[in-house]
Design a protein around this motif. Structure first.
Motif, PDB file in Angstrom:
ATOM      1  N   MET A   1      41.629  18.405-127.042  1.00 32.90           N
ATOM      2  CA  MET A   1      43.081  18.231-127.042  1.00 32.90           C
ATOM      3  C   MET A   1      43.412  16.738-127.033  1.00 32.90           C
ATOM      4  SD  MET A   1      45.881  19.527-124.230  1.00 32.90           S
ATOM      5  CE  MET A   1      45.513  21.240-124.578  1.00 32.90           C
ATOM      6  N   SER A   2      44.311  16.295-127.881  1.00 38.56           N
ATOM      7  CA  SER A   2      44.657  14.881-127.957  1.00 38.56           C
ATOM      8  C   SER A   2      45.513  14.479-126.780  1.00 38.56           C
ATOM      9  CB  SER A   2      45.417  14.605-129.256  1.00 38.56           C
ATOM     10  OG  SER A   2      46.663  15.266-129.235  1.00 38.56           O
ATOM     11  N   ALA A   3      45.565  13.145-126.555  1.00 39.38           N
ATOM     12  CA  ALA A   3      46.392  12.647-125.450  1.00 39.38           C
ATOM     13  C   ALA A   3      47.857  12.997-125.673  1.00 39.38           C
ATOM     14  CB  ALA A   3      46.215  11.129-125.318  1.00 39.38           C
ATOM     15  N   ARG A   4      48.318  12.921-126.926  1.00 32.98           N
ATOM     16  CA  ARG A   4      49.718  13.244-127.221  1.00 32.98           C
ATOM     17  C   ARG A   4      50.011  14.706-126.911  1.00 32.98           C
ATOM     18  NH1 ARG A   4      54.150  11.558-129.840  1.00 32.98           N
ATOM     19  NH2 ARG A   4      55.384  13.075-131.013  1.00 32.98           N
ATOM     20  N   ALA A   5      49.090  15.602-127.295  1.00 32.94           N
ATOM     21  CA  ALA A   5      49.290  17.028-127.007  1.00 32.94           C
ATOM     22  C   ALA A   5      49.305  17.268-125.509  1.00 32.94           C
ATOM     23  CB  ALA A   5      48.194  17.846-127.674  1.00 32.94           C
ATOM     24  N   HIS A   6      48.459  16.502-124.791  1.00 35.32           N
ATOM     25  CA  HIS A   6      48.424  16.658-123.338  1.00 35.32           C
ATOM     26  C   HIS A   6      49.774  16.262-122.725  1.00 35.32           C
ATOM     27  CE1 HIS A   6      46.641  16.855-119.362  1.00 35.32           C
ATOM     28  NE2 HIS A   6      47.150  15.649-119.101  1.00 35.32           N
ATOM     29  N   ARG A   7      50.343  15.159-123.190  1.00 38.46           N
ATOM     30  CA  ARG A   7      51.638  14.729-122.660  1.00 38.46           C
ATOM     31  C   ARG A   7      52.728  15.729-123.009  1.00 38.46           C
ATOM     32  NH1 ARG A   7      49.932   9.620-124.551  1.00 38.46           N
ATOM     33  NH2 ARG A   7      51.283   9.808-126.378  1.00 38.46           N
ATOM     34  N   LEU A   8      52.697  16.239-124.231  1.00 35.79           N
ATOM     35  CA  LEU A   8      53.694  17.217-124.628  1.00 35.79           C
ATOM     36  C   LEU A   8      53.586  18.477-123.781  1.00 35.79           C
ATOM     37  CD1 LEU A   8      53.658  16.894-128.520  1.00 35.79           C
ATOM     38  CD2 LEU A   8      55.459  16.198-126.950  1.00 35.79           C
ATOM     39  N   THR A   9      52.377  18.873-123.460  1.00 28.97           N
ATOM     40  CA  THR A   9      52.190  20.072-122.647  1.00 28.97           C
ATOM     41  C   THR A   9      52.789  19.891-121.264  1.00 28.97           C
ATOM     42  OG1 THR A   9      50.179  20.644-123.840  1.00 28.97           O
ATOM     43  CG2 THR A   9      50.481  21.640-121.683  1.00 28.97           C
ATOM     44  N   TRP A  10      52.501  18.743-120.630  1.00 31.48           N
ATOM     45  CA  TRP A  10      53.071  18.499-119.312  1.00 31.48           C
ATOM     46  C   TRP A  10      54.586  18.332-119.379  1.00 31.48           C
ATOM     47  CZ3 TRP A  10      51.044  19.699-114.966  1.00 31.48           C
ATOM     48  CH2 TRP A  10      49.654  19.717-114.823  1.00 31.48           C
ATOM     49  N   GLY A  11      55.082  17.756-120.456  1.00 33.82           N
ATOM     50  CA  GLY A  11      56.525  17.645-120.614  1.00 33.82           C
ATOM     51  C   GLY A  11      57.183  19.009-120.736  1.00 33.82           C
ATOM     52  N   ALA A  12      56.529  19.911-121.475  1.00 36.95           N
ATOM     53  CA  ALA A  12      57.067  21.263-121.610  1.00 36.95           C
ATOM     54  C   ALA A  12      57.061  21.997-120.269  1.00 36.95           C
ATOM     55  CB  ALA A  12      56.267  22.041-122.646  1.00 36.95           C
ATOM     56  N   VAL A  13      55.985  21.806-119.496  1.00 30.58           N
ATOM     57  CA  VAL A  13      55.910  22.438-118.174  1.00 30.58           C
ATOM     58  C   VAL A  13      57.021  21.906-117.261  1.00 30.58           C
ATOM     59  CG1 VAL A  13      54.499  22.653-116.093  1.00 30.58           C
ATOM     60  CG2 VAL A  13      53.456  22.944-118.341  1.00 30.58           C
ATOM     61  N   ALA A  14      57.227  20.576-117.295  1.00 24.96           N
ATOM     62  CA  ALA A  14      58.275  19.980-116.466  1.00 24.96           C
ATOM     63  C   ALA A  14      59.653  20.489-116.884  1.00 24.96           C
ATOM     64  CB  ALA A  14      58.212  18.457-116.572  1.00 24.96           C
ATOM     65  N   ALA A  15      59.894  20.580-118.197  1.00 25.68           N
ATOM     66  CA  ALA A  15      61.182  21.072-118.679  1.00 25.68           C
ATOM     67  C   ALA A  15      61.398  22.525-118.265  1.00 25.68           C
ATOM     68  CB  ALA A  15      61.260  20.931-120.197  1.00 25.68           C
ATOM     69  N   ALA A  16      60.345  23.350-118.370  1.00 28.90           N
ATOM     70  CA  ALA A  16      60.461  24.753-117.962  1.00 28.90           C
ATOM     71  C   ALA A  16      60.728  24.865-116.466  1.00 28.90           C
ATOM     72  CB  ALA A  16      59.183  25.510-118.338  1.00 28.90           C
ATOM     73  N   GLY A  17      60.063  24.011-115.678  1.00 24.61           N
ATOM     74  CA  GLY A  17      60.294  24.040-114.243  1.00 24.61           C
ATOM     75  C   GLY A  17      61.710  23.638-113.873  1.00 24.61           C
ATOM     76  N   LEU A  18      62.239  22.590-114.505  1.00 25.89           N
ATOM     77  CA  LEU A  18      63.607  22.161-114.225  1.00 25.89           C
ATOM     78  C   LEU A  18      64.614  23.224-114.656  1.00 25.89           C
ATOM     79  CD1 LEU A  18      63.369  18.410-115.298  1.00 25.89           C
ATOM     80  CD2 LEU A  18      63.656  19.295-112.971  1.00 25.89           C
ATOM     81  N   PHE A  19      64.341  23.846-115.806  1.00 29.27           N
ATOM     82  CA  PHE A  19      65.234  24.922-116.247  1.00 29.27           C
ATOM     83  C   PHE A  19      65.209  26.083-115.259  1.00 29.27           C
ATOM     84  CE2 PHE A  19      65.771  28.972-118.521  1.00 29.27           C
ATOM     85  CZ  PHE A  19      67.065  28.811-118.980  1.00 29.27           C
ATOM     86  N   GLY A  20      64.010  26.421-114.755  1.00 29.77           N
ATOM     87  CA  GLY A  20      63.902  27.514-113.798  1.00 29.77           C
ATOM     88  C   GLY A  20      64.639  27.213-112.505  1.00 29.77           C
ATOM     89  N   VAL A  21      64.511  25.985-111.997  1.00 32.41           N
ATOM     90  CA  VAL A  21      65.217  25.615-110.768  1.00 32.41           C
ATOM     91  C   VAL A  21      66.729  25.635-110.995  1.00 32.41           C
ATOM     92  CG1 VAL A  21      65.619  23.751-109.124  1.00 32.41           C
ATOM     93  CG2 VAL A  21      63.296  24.269-109.863  1.00 32.41           C
ATOM     94  N   GLY A  22      67.165  25.068-112.132  1.00 31.42           N
ATOM     95  CA  GLY A  22      68.591  25.082-112.431  1.00 31.42           C
ATOM     96  C   GLY A  22      69.136  26.492-112.556  1.00 31.42           C
TER      97      GLY A  22
END
Length: 564
Positions: free
Chosen positions: A1-22
């Motif tokens: 997995m590339s570094a860019r894909a890794h960052r995108l994955t964590w960004g997606a997880v963070a966005a999903a978590g913030l959406f869930g809390v909201g």
């Protein structure tokens, strides 16, 4: 997995978590507090003509003009699964949940980290949460028109242009049906664009899709709006709501009934300081950089603020139009502080100053609450005025600490540490305010700048009492006829919707239960009736241009009279 894909994955997880809390903050315990009179007008209008219609509500043809989208969708929901306070608020709450995702549409413009920080601000914003948990078309308008505008500011690639065209058209169509709030939103955006142009001249945003997609989105918006307003052919009368909403907005200029101008301004300062402070901070950062998008957001926030100030029928909920651009600006400020702290963090420097400031803030809050309760904590409880003296001393010590760290260590490090401490304090304040405004047992109170009028827990007590009496007399909880005065408040008409209505004081037979305002007890009421007072509503007591120093509400009780 590339570094860019890794960052995108964590960004997606963070966005999903913030959406869930909201989403959790907006959907949790959605049936509380009971619907206010203003909310009940929309809910009663949507329930009219269905099995959930209330016999205590007069015909409300104007309810459709308050929000055609809300009216049509909620009407079908009531017809399918039945009515309830939670279901009445479900559509605005879902729109509020989707609003948390709006900053992601600009992640290629402002950056992924600022977009996530803006999501954090929106997810925890007490103003946005309270608006999402209120029956109105406001969140539908912000999601629709705000979403269309932000999508138009994005820089779409070739493979996403078609998707942006359709999604923008859908958002614009939803915004057209949202009600009078959409008119204020359009004026705020237009006024902001004009203000930004007047202050900074023409702003060129490279690659923006506003000019290229907007003309083609008009047809999609009109088609979506017409289909939704007509209930996809099942409710053609809904089309009139689009024009009725404009009339309602115009009447707001000649029939003012909203908060005072400075009261509405104070609502943002009191209830949402996190968004306000860091939105202002982010505005300074982007203006110093000469960023055209930052100038646009600043103009948008100012334009929405001006519209909310000059419109006579203003409500505190209209601040949602201000909070959206401020949240985008706050995301830039939070990332700017966070990046500098990450690169230069020192446990012996930053951590010490942040911890010291937080301890002083806790002590100052302790003194302030003690003074508000009329007593000073500790051995000086008989002299509450000393709490104010201690608070001033605490503020002075905090400023002195920041100055000494800045002089002896680094001015930038001292500013970043102060910003970190301020972010923590205001974020905790947002959580506490959200609990008080929307989730806690006192959320029904109107003793705040947010709600001008609110139903109280007494409304539930009234319904529970009537259900117990009905069960005892008829064997069912909703079969006892209720006699009421003619001008029953909308909130009470909604709460009593499942009871049959009796003619007041009809001698054949006389009603077993009669409801009347405590100030309007019928003079001919028989001696066999005993009065039981239940407070079902309260009003904010602010009078004049300035909000009162003590945000206390006047209370109006309703009288429940029972036979002996």
């Amino acid at each position: 997995m590339s570094a860019r894909a890794h960052r995108l994955t964590w960004g997606a997880v963070a966005a999903a978590g913030l959406f869930g809390v909201g989403a959790m903050l907006r959907l949790a315990n959605l049936h509380w507090p009971p619907l206010s009179d203003a909310e009940a007008v929309l809910a009663l209008g949507a329930a009219q003509g269905t099995l959930e219609g209330s016999p205590f509500a007069d015909v409300m043809p104007g309810a459709l003009g308050l929000s055609a989208a809300y009216h049509v969708v909620t009407r079908f929901a009531f017809g399918m699964v039945g009515a309830g306070d939670g279901l009445a608020r479900l559509l605005p709450a879902l729109a509020g949940c989707l609003m948390v995702l709006l900053p992601l549409g600009l992640r290629d413009r402002i950056g992924r980290a600022p977009a996530l920080a803006a999501m954090l601000t929106l997810a925890f914003s007490p103003s946005m949460i309270a608006a999402s948990r209120t029956v109105s078309g406001l969140t539908l308008a912000v999601l629709g028109l705000g979403g269309w505008f932000l999508l138009g500011l994005a820089s779409p690639s070739t493979d996403t242009a078609g998707r942006g065209l359709v999604l923008g058209g859908l958002c614009a169509g939803l915004g057209l049906l949202a009600g009078p709030a959409a008119v204020s939103g359009v004026l705020g955006v237009a006024g902001g664009l004009l203000l930004a142009r007047a202050l900074w001249g023409p702003m060129a945003l490279a690659g923006t899709s506003l000019r290229s997609l907007a003309p083609r989105q008009i047809g999609i918006a009109l088609a979506v709006g017409a289909a939704l307003a007509a209930g996809f052919g099942l409710y053609p009368v809904g089309l009139s709501g689009v024009f009725d909403s404009l009339g309602v907005w115009i009447r707001g200029w000649v029939e003012p009934g909203g908060l005072p101008p400075l009261g509405a301004l104070a609502a943002l300062m009191v209830h949402d300081p996190f968004t306000l402070v860091f939105g202002f901070w982010g505005a300074l950062i982007l203006l110093r950089r000469g960023d055209p998008l930052g100038r646009l957001f600043v103009g948008w926030a100012l334009g929405a603020r001006v519209v909310a100030m000059v419109y006579p029928a203003r409500q505190a909920a209209d601040l949602a139009w201000v909070c959206l651009p401020l949240s985008l600006l706050a995301g830039v400020a939070l990332v700017d502080i966070g990046q500098r702290l990450v690169t230069s963090w020192s446990w012996s420097g930053h951590a010490l100053l942040v911890a010291g400031l937080l301890l002083l803030a806790v002590f100052g809050y302790y003194q302030l609450t003690g003074y508000a309760m009329g007593s000073s904590p500790g051995v000086l409880g008989s002299q509450p005025g000393l709490g104010v003296v201690f608070l001033v001393v605490v503020l002075g010590l905090a400023v002195l600490m920041i100055v000494l760290f800045g002089v002896g260590w680094s001015a930038r490090a001292a500013a970043d540490s102060a910003g970190c401490a301020l972010a923590i304090l205001l974020w905790l304040s947002s959580i506490a305010t959200t609990w008080e405004l929307s989730l806690g047992s006192r959320a029904a109170g109107a003793g705040t700048l947010w709600r001008e009028q609110a139903s109280t827990p007494g409304m539930r007590m009234l319904v529970d009492t009537l259900e117990q009496i009905s069960q005892a007399h008829t064997g069912r909880t909703d079969a006892l006829p209720i006699a009421v005065e003619a001008d029953l408040p909308s909130g009470a008409a909604w709460a009593l919707r499942r009871f049959p209505r009796s003619i007041p004081l009809d001698p054949n037979p006389a009603p077993e239960v009669y409801l009347a305002s405590a100030q309007a007890v019928p003079p001919g009421m028989g001696a066999e009736y005993l009065g039981q007072v239940i407070q079902t509503g309260e009003h904010w007591g602010g009078v004049g241009m300035l909000p009162p120093l003590e945000l206390l509400s006047g209370r109006d009780g309703d009288l429940l009279t029972l036979p002996e």
